[in-house]
Design a protein around this motif. Structure first.
Motif, mmCIF file in Angstrom:
data_model
loop_
_atom_site.group_PDB
_atom_site.id
_atom_site.type_symbol
_atom_site.label_atom_id
_atom_site.label_comp_id
_atom_site.label_asym_id
_atom_site.label_seq_id
_atom_site.Cartn_x
_atom_site.Cartn_y
_atom_site.Cartn_z
ATOM 1 N N LEU A 134 -7.086 2.513 -0.381
ATOM 2 C CA LEU A 134 -6.300 3.395 -1.239
ATOM 3 C C LEU A 134 -7.182 4.184 -2.210
ATOM 4 O O LEU A 134 -6.912 5.353 -2.480
ATOM 5 C CB LEU A 134 -5.265 2.561 -2.014
ATOM 6 N N LEU A 143 -2.955 -5.273 -5.152
ATOM 7 C CA LEU A 143 -3.222 -5.102 -3.708
ATOM 8 C C LEU A 143 -4.362 -6.011 -3.249
ATOM 9 O O LEU A 143 -5.214 -6.411 -4.045
ATOM 10 C CB LEU A 143 -3.595 -3.649 -3.434
ATOM 11 N N THR A 146 -6.809 -3.195 1.231
ATOM 12 C CA THR A 146 -5.893 -2.098 0.871
ATOM 13 C C THR A 146 -6.394 -1.373 -0.374
ATOM 14 O O THR A 146 -6.287 -0.145 -0.480
ATOM 15 C CB THR A 146 -4.470 -2.659 0.613
ATOM 16 N N GLY A 188 0.821 -1.210 0.000
ATOM 17 C CA GLY A 188 0.000 0.000 0.000
ATOM 18 C C GLY A 188 0.855 1.260 0.000
ATOM 19 O O GLY A 188 0.607 2.197 -0.772
#
Lengths: 258, 258
Positions: B174, B166, B170, B139
């Motif tokens: 994000l 990911l 995450t 991340g």
């Protein structure tokens, strides 16, 4: 505990080998198979006046050849990466060069007009040069495609790509090539001198080895081999220590690129 | 007053050397503040569009315009790429990775530092500035990649499945952070994704493409103001939008199959 064992156990091993050597020398009373360590030590002392200057000359040729090979190896790797035409023209010859036992070049020293130590250094350099072609050049050309694309998106010119991407990316391979060359250098110098050093007024270890062999000096040969092996270990160890230090510090941080 | 156009694709076509047409007469405007998601079946040319915009692949026909308003800073670039992997230089610290584009552009050192600090603050990664990529979580690696891409204030941020590597948690976190960053600093972006949910959450326009050759099948507007929060993903409005994108996508895929 482990730290102490790391030093103690190898010394114990050396002691055991020495004891086995002494035992074998005691059994082999005529010393046909191998001389006793004491005889080798005495020969080393007696012949040091011959061996040490010869070692000095070989070390000069060895280090000179190693440095020459390193410089040419790095420069040609960068040129080969920069000019595709040059790479295409030389690629097959480098492949042949890698497959040729380069020690066959040593007789060239006989017809070379150069001083014998220069020839010795050049042959050592040629032999040490090929790890750079075999290891370093491919590493410079095979940079991660995504990273190359990243640089293209920022319109980086070729010089920037070499400086900021390809060169640091291939740095561990350069260290690997240096290590390989350092291992080859003593071998190349000693064997070249052994094969073609008879022309020299001032002999290196190789020629001295042949002289001892012809005179039947077994203990002297062992003494000389021990010195040669020790020299090789020192050079390879020095490059290894340099490599370990530089790899630990090569990262590019706010204090600059190491 | 309509938003100013940051990027314009006019009748863009792409054909490979083999003759296969990847994109056919594609036109698209991306206005300031727009986040446009490109979604479509495999082979519809989503990533090719980004590569064409970034200049990584040459156009076969058409034009790509970046209207360049006056007063843009010297470090500004037409586009910046965020790849599906972070593509950080492993030998550089996070901070030095982030300022790389400015370094390549020859921007003054003080300005490099100021911009890098601002980007690290924006992405909340100042505390890992001196770490190397290998020491980061996936991340944080992507956060650094976003910060690097945004340091040049690109006309259009090009994101090629930036969350593909990911885990789901995450990825969601994000994408929410990207929305938060957008609320602090407006930017235009073009996002390639396979996920209808990700497209709906992040984009205000979703371009559904059909394949062979890639063409715009439908443009779906997502009428939800920025910044969007993760809680919105649980709403019926969000689910309906996702269903609509999926069904358009299915029609597009059926078109390919038939």
């Amino acid at each position: 505990m482990n730290g102490r064992l790391q030093w103690v156990l190898p010394l114990v091993t050396a002691g055991v080998v020495l004891i086995i050597w002494i035992c074998l020398a005691l059994v082999d009373t005529k010393h046909e198979a191998l001389p006793s360590p004491f005889a080798v030590a005495i020969a080393l002392g007696k012949e040091s006046g011959q061996i040490l200057p010869a070692l000095g000359r070989d070390v000069l040729a060895m280090i000179g050849g190693f440095i020459l090979a390193s410089i040419f190896g790095i420069v040609t790797a960068i040129l080969l990466v920069s000019y595709r035409g040059l790479s295409l023209a030389l690629k097959p010859w480098f492949a042949i060069g890698r497959m040729t036992p380069l020690l066959v070049l040593t007789p060239l020293m006989i017809i070379s007009p150069l001083p014998i130590w220069v020839s010795l250094m050049l042959i050592t350099a040629i032999i040490c040069y090929f790890p750079f072609v075999a290891i370093y050049t491919p590493a410079l050309t095979t940079t991660d495609k995504v990273l190359v694309d990243l640089f293209k998106t920022y319109r980086a010119d070729y010089r920037q790509q070499i400086m900021y991407l390809r060169f640091p990316h291939a740095f561990p391979s350069l260290i690997k090539a240096l290590r390989r060359a350092a291992i080859l250098a003593p071998l190349a110098t000693l064997l070249t001198d052994f094969l073609a050093g008879s022309l020299a007024n001032q002999p290196g270890l190789g020629r001295l080895l042949r002289e001892y062999y012809e005179a039947g000096g077994d203990a002297e040969i062992y003494a000389l081999c021990l010195i040669a092996a020790f020299t090789g270990v020192v050079l390879a160890g020095a490059v290894d220590a340099f490599a370990a230090w530089i790899l630990a510090h090569w990262h590019d941080n706010d204090h600059g690129t190491h | 007053m309509p938003n100013q156009t940051n990027l314009r694709l006019i009748d863009v076509s792409k054909r490979y050397a083999s003759g296969r047409a990847v994109l056919d007469s594609l036109s698209l405007d991306i206005a300031s503040g727009d986040i446009v998601a490109l979604i479509g079946p495999r082979g519809c040319g989503k990533s090719t569009i980004l590569r064409l915009i970034a200049g990584l692949t040459p156009l076969t026909a058409g034009e790509i315009e970046y209207p360049d308003p006056e007063g843009r800073p010297a470090y500004a670039t037409p586009s910046a790429f965020v790849f599906s992997e972070a593509a950080l230089l492993p030998w550089r610290t996070v901070r030095r990775n982030i300022l790389l584009p400015l370094q390549l552009a020859g921007i003054d050192r003080n300005e490099q530092d100021a911009r890098a600090n601002a980007m690290m603050k924006l992405w909340d990664i100042s505390h890992i500035a001196q770490r190397f990529p290998v020491q980061l979580t996936p991340g944080n690696r992507m956060r650094a990649a976003f910060a690097r891409a945004m340091i040049t204030e690109p006309n259009c941020l090009l994101m090629d499945e930036p969350f593909a590597g990911l885990d789901a948690i995450t990825r969601n976190k994000l994408s929410a952070e990207l929305m938060k960053v957008r609320s602090k600093q407006t930017f235009s972006a073009c996002l390639v994704t396979h996920s209808a949910a990700e497209a709906v959450f992040m984009a205000n326009r979703i371009v559904v493409l059909s394949a062979n050759p890639g063409k715009i099948k439908e443009i779906i507007e997502v009428e939800k103001d920025f910044p969007r929060k993760l809680a919105w993903r649980e709403s019926n409005e969000f689910q309906e939008a996702v269903t609509r994108v999926r069904s358009t996508l299915n029609e597009s895929q059926e078109g390919v199959a038939s």
